[in-house]
Structure formats: structure tokens, C-alpha cells
Design an enzyme around this catalytic site. Structure first.
Site, PDB file in Angstrom:
ATOM      1  N   LYS A 283       0.840  -1.467  -0.078  1.00 31.51           N
ATOM      2  CA  LYS A 283       0.057   0.075  -0.139  1.00 31.51           C
ATOM      3  C   LYS A 283       0.790   0.805   0.423  1.00 31.51           C
ATOM      4  CE  LYS A 283      -3.608   1.020   1.066  1.00 31.51           C
ATOM      5  NZ  LYS A 283      -5.401   0.935   1.578  1.00 31.51           N
ATOM      6  N   GLU A 290      -5.792  13.972   2.607  1.00 33.88           N
ATOM      7  CA  GLU A 290      -6.098  13.350   3.918  1.00 33.88           C
ATOM      8  C   GLU A 290      -6.887  14.127   5.320  1.00 33.88           C
ATOM      9  OE1 GLU A 290      -7.171   8.478   2.794  1.00 33.88           O
ATOM     10  OE2 GLU A 290      -5.451   8.447   4.140  1.00 33.88           O
TER      11      GLU A 290
END
Ligand code: ARG
Length: 466
Positions: A283, A290
């Protein structure tokens, strides 16, 4: 030494009161503005014959020493001093003796805190404007490189019409330009000096507020002292300006998050500004955008908090107003780091031109162009054109291709008024460049926008440096 205000009290303050009442833990951030303000005040008191030359020189030297002690980490912050104003004054008097006790002539902590806080807000207003210019500059650089890179423009997050990526970046540059202008106008409106208002009513001492205003870089003194010690509009404007700017930053962040997903793949954020997962080794997460999106919430909270603190207060100063600072510091610090890191994210991201252009072949982006073609070239009323285009879209769907990939022949099968030149009109690039009205997405119009903003940037960079 007891509290500076202990004269009328016969009992000592409880330590619980000290803890609850004090702002020193957070308002020590204002130390440099407190010292600057005191120096300007002392200079004026000296010029007006209220302080002797010796006293004035001692005060300046003493304040310098206080500044050095704070910056060297040697200053002992004692919460029983309540706030930065009293902590500095107490230490000054320890260093220089009785002259220090004269500094507070014709001054109150009410105008002192109004001054320090305003100086803080004004200084950070300038800093934030600098940072906004850098972010706009980064957006403009990406725009320059990608004024021909097509991507699907969206409404409802559905493919709508083709635009270019530079145009999309310039939309954010425009928002941030307005943000800059909001900070700029707040700066101008609030560049007035509160010092000399004293507690609420002015002072009988022969002070010169023009002089302190000039010394501190303000345009002039405020008009009405009662208002001045009660007013926190300057901080509210700062909070609103930050909240609005963060809303823009949050929307851009949201797009970066979507664009960097596997489904879109429009941009790849640099490794330097991405994070990994503790369990899933493959990932790469967009934590920065964010967090920018998440931190926007606290800036709204800070605005609403201070509006709420202020709404029921009678004139003039009330201790409630001590609650003005932490939220403002938080919003300012959030804004500054957010602008700084977002600029780096934009400068280092990779734009996946091919993925964007591939996506333009999904969703029949040039459908509006076919309808426009039928109206302009074939004289067909728009409603009928809309219907014919719908048939063409259905045919493309049936063939499993994009509308722009249908042959002229196939389209003529739907309506024989369609000419051979239709293919050119349906190409995605033609469609993008056809939107050439002022402010539109055509490459030429995008370049025009880039040029305007670049010129504006140069002008603003020069005024901020001066
Ligand atoms: N610490 C106070 C504040 O931050 C300073 C002003 C205090 N004035 C007063 N009259 N108690 O608001």
C-alpha cells in the site's frame, strides 16, 4: 514579589485559580509582540516627557534582556504571573528596578492584549499570503505543463465534458487568488493600532497614539477606544479567511485522493509525501491530502468557537475574551503547515497523462458537440438534435465504443443530414478546444488564464517583498 494587581487583596490567590485563570501557557507565543509593543509605548512615553531618557533606555535594555532570556529558554514562566504581559513586566522590573514600574503608565492589559494579538494576526496574515503565493505558483507550473493534457471534466462525479488538466489546476489557482485577496483586505482593514486605549476609555496622560501607531507599522490609531478593547473582528476575519481557504484546500485534497486511487490513476503522489500501511506491504496511502481534508474541520470549529465566545459580551473587555487565542493559534499553524506541505505535494506529484486521456474515451464526452454540430451545421432544432445524439450514443453503446469512435457513415445511418466532417467535431481534443469562450477550457483560453495569474503573482510577490 506578589501579583502585580495584589494591592486591594488581603488573601493570596488559590493555586486552582492560577491554573484556571492563567493564559501564560499559551499566550507566551505573543512574547515578541508584547516586547515590541512595550518598546513602542516606552518610546512614546519618553517623547511625551512621561519617562526620562535614563528610564527609557533602561526599559529598552531590560526588554531586550527579557527577549534574550525567553529565546535562550532561560526565562522562568510562572503561571501565577497569569499572562505574558505580567510575566514580561515583572521580569523587567526585576532586571531594571523602579523604571520598570513606570512602563504601564497610560496602558492597560486590555489595550496591551488587543495590540499583541493584533500584531500576531497581522504578521501571520503576511506569512500566510506568502505561502498562498507559493502554492499558486506551484499550481500554475503544473498548469503550464498540462494545458493540452485532457481529462474528463465532471459533474456529479460523472464524466461530463473534456477539459485539460491545466484548466483544472487554474480553477484552484483562482480560488486561492481570492483567498489571498481576502487576507489582503483583512490586513488593510485591521492595520490600526489599539495601543493607548488603556482600559476602555482612553487616558488622561498626554500620550501620542499617532507615534505608537507609526512605530509599530500601523496605518493609524483605531477610532474608538471602547470598541478597540472589545473588538476581536480582526481575529474572526483571520479565522474565516483560513476556514474558507482550508475548504478550498480540502476540495483539492479530495481530488488528489480520488485521482491517486487505482480506479483513476490520474496522478501519482511522490513517495516523499505518501505513507505505507503497517500490515499491507503493497500500500501507498495519500495521508497528506487526507489530513488536509481532516484538519479543515478544526479550522471551522475555531471560527465558530470565537464567534460564540463573542456573541453575548457586553462592552468592554471580559475575561471570556482570553478564549480568543488558542483557536486562532491553532488555525494559523494549521493553515501555514497545510499550505507548505500541499505546495510540495503539488510540485512533486506525477501527472499520468495517458491515464487521463484514456479516461476521456469513456462516457461519450463529445455528445454535446454532436448536438451542437447538428444545430450549427445542419440547422436542426436543439431538442431534435438532442434526440438524434441520444440515438448515436445508444449506437456507440451497442457497438461497445465511444461516440467519438463512430464513423461518419454509421452516424449518417441515424440521420442523413450529418456530413462527413462530423468525425472531426467528435474528437475529444476538438471538443475541449471548442470551448473557447472567455474563461473556457480550450488550451488557448487556459494559457490566457495562466498568463493573467502569472502576471498577478509577480505583482503580489513584489509588494510582499517590499
Ligand atoms: N490574559 C488576558 C487575555 O488574554 C489579558 C487581558 C487581561 N485583562 C484583564 N483586565 N484581565 O485576554
Amino acid at each position: 514579589m506578589g501579583k502585580l494587581w495584589s494591592g486591594r487583596f488581603s488573601e493570596n490567590a488559590s493555586s486552582l485559580l492560577d491554573e484556571f485563570n492563567a493564559s501564560l501557557n499559551f499566550d507566551k507565543k505573543l512574547y515578541q509582540y508584547d516586547i515590541l509593543g512595550s518598546m513602542a509605548h516606552a518610546k512614546m512615553l519618553h517623547q511625551q516627557g512621561i519617562l526620562t531618557t535614563q528610564e527609557y533606555e533602561d526599559i529598552v535594555k531590560g526588554l531586550e534582556q527579557v527577549r534574550q532570556e525567553i529565546e535562550a529558554g532561560e526565562f522562568v514562566f510562572d503561571i501565577s504571573d497569569e499572562d505574558i504581559h505580567m510575566a514580561v513586566e515583572k521580569r523587567l522590573t526585576q532586571i531594571i528596578g523602579d523604571a520598570g514600574k513606570k512602563l504601564h503608565t497610560a496602558r492597560s492589559r486590555n489595550d496591551q492584549v488587543a495590540l499583541d494579538f493584533r500584531l500576531y494576526v497581522q504578521a501571520h496574515n503576511e506569512m500566510i499570503r506568502q505561502l498562498i503565493l507559493r502554492l499558486i505558483d506551484a499550481l500554475v507550473s503544473v498548469a503550464k505543463e498540462h494545458s493540452e493534457t485532457m481529462l474528463p471534466g465532471m459533474t456529479h462525479l460523472q464524466h461530463a465534458q473534456p477539459i485539460n488538466f491545466g484548466y483544472h489546476m487554474m480553477a484552484y489557482a483562482s480560488m486561492l487568488k481570492r483567498d489571498f485577496e481576502r487576507f489582503e483586505s483583512s490586513f488593510k482593514r485591521n492595520n490600526l493600532s489599539p495601543i493607548g486605549c488603556a482600559a476602555l476609555a482612553g487616558t488622561p496622560h498626554p500620550i501620542d497614539r499617532q507615534l505608537t501607531a507609526k512605530t509599530l507599522g500601523f496605518d493609524e490609531p483605531t477610532l474608538n477606544c471602547l470598541d478597540t478593547v472589545s473588538d476581536r473582528d480582526f481575529a474572526l476575519e483571520m479565522l474565516f479567511n483560513i476556514a474558507t481557504m482550508m475548504m478550498h484546500i480540502s476540495r483539492l485534497s479530495e481530488e488528489l485522493i480520488i485521482w491517486s486511487s487505482s480506479e483513476f490513476g490520474f496522478v501519482t503522489l511522490s513517495d516523499a509525501y505518501s505513507t505505507g500501511s503497517s500490515i499491507m506491504p503493497q500500500k501507498k496511502n495519500p495521508d497528506v491530502p487526507e489530513l488536509l481534508r481532516g484538519k479543515t474541520g478544526r479550522t471551522y470549529g475555531n471560527l465558530i468557537s470565537l464567534l460564540t465566545v463573542m456573541k453575548g459580551l457586553p462592552l468592554a473587555y471580559n475575561k471570556d475574551m482570553q478564549e480568543d487565542k488558542e483557536g486562532t493559534f491553532d488555525s494559523v499553524e494549521t493553515a501555514e503547515i497545510s499550505l507548505t506541505i500541499l505546495t510540495e505535494v503539488i510540485k512533486t506529484m506525477h501527472v499520468n497523462k495517458e491515464r487521463m486521456e484514456e479516461a476521456c474515451m469513456i462516457g461519450h464526452l463529445s455528445a454535446t458537440d454532436l448536438a451542437d454540430y447538428l444545430v450549427e451545421k445542419c440547422g436542426i432544432p436543439f431538442r431534435e438534435a438532442h434526440f438524434i445524439t441520444g440515438r448515436a450514443v445508444a449506437l456507440a453503446e451497442q457497438k461497445g465504443c465511444d461516440l467519438s469512435e463512430l464513423s461518419a457513415e454509421a452516424l449518417q445511418g441515424i440521420d442523413n443530414r450529418i456530413g462527413d466532417d462530423v468525425t472531426e467535431y467528435l474528437s475529444i481534443r476538438h471538443s475541449m478546444n471548442a470551448r473557447s469562450s472567455e474563461g473556457g477550457t480550450s488550451t488557448q483560453r487556459t494559457v490566457e488564464q495562466i498568463e493573467k495569474v502569472s502576471e498577478w503573482l509577480k505583482e503580489k510577490e513584489a509588494t510582499l517583498e517590499a
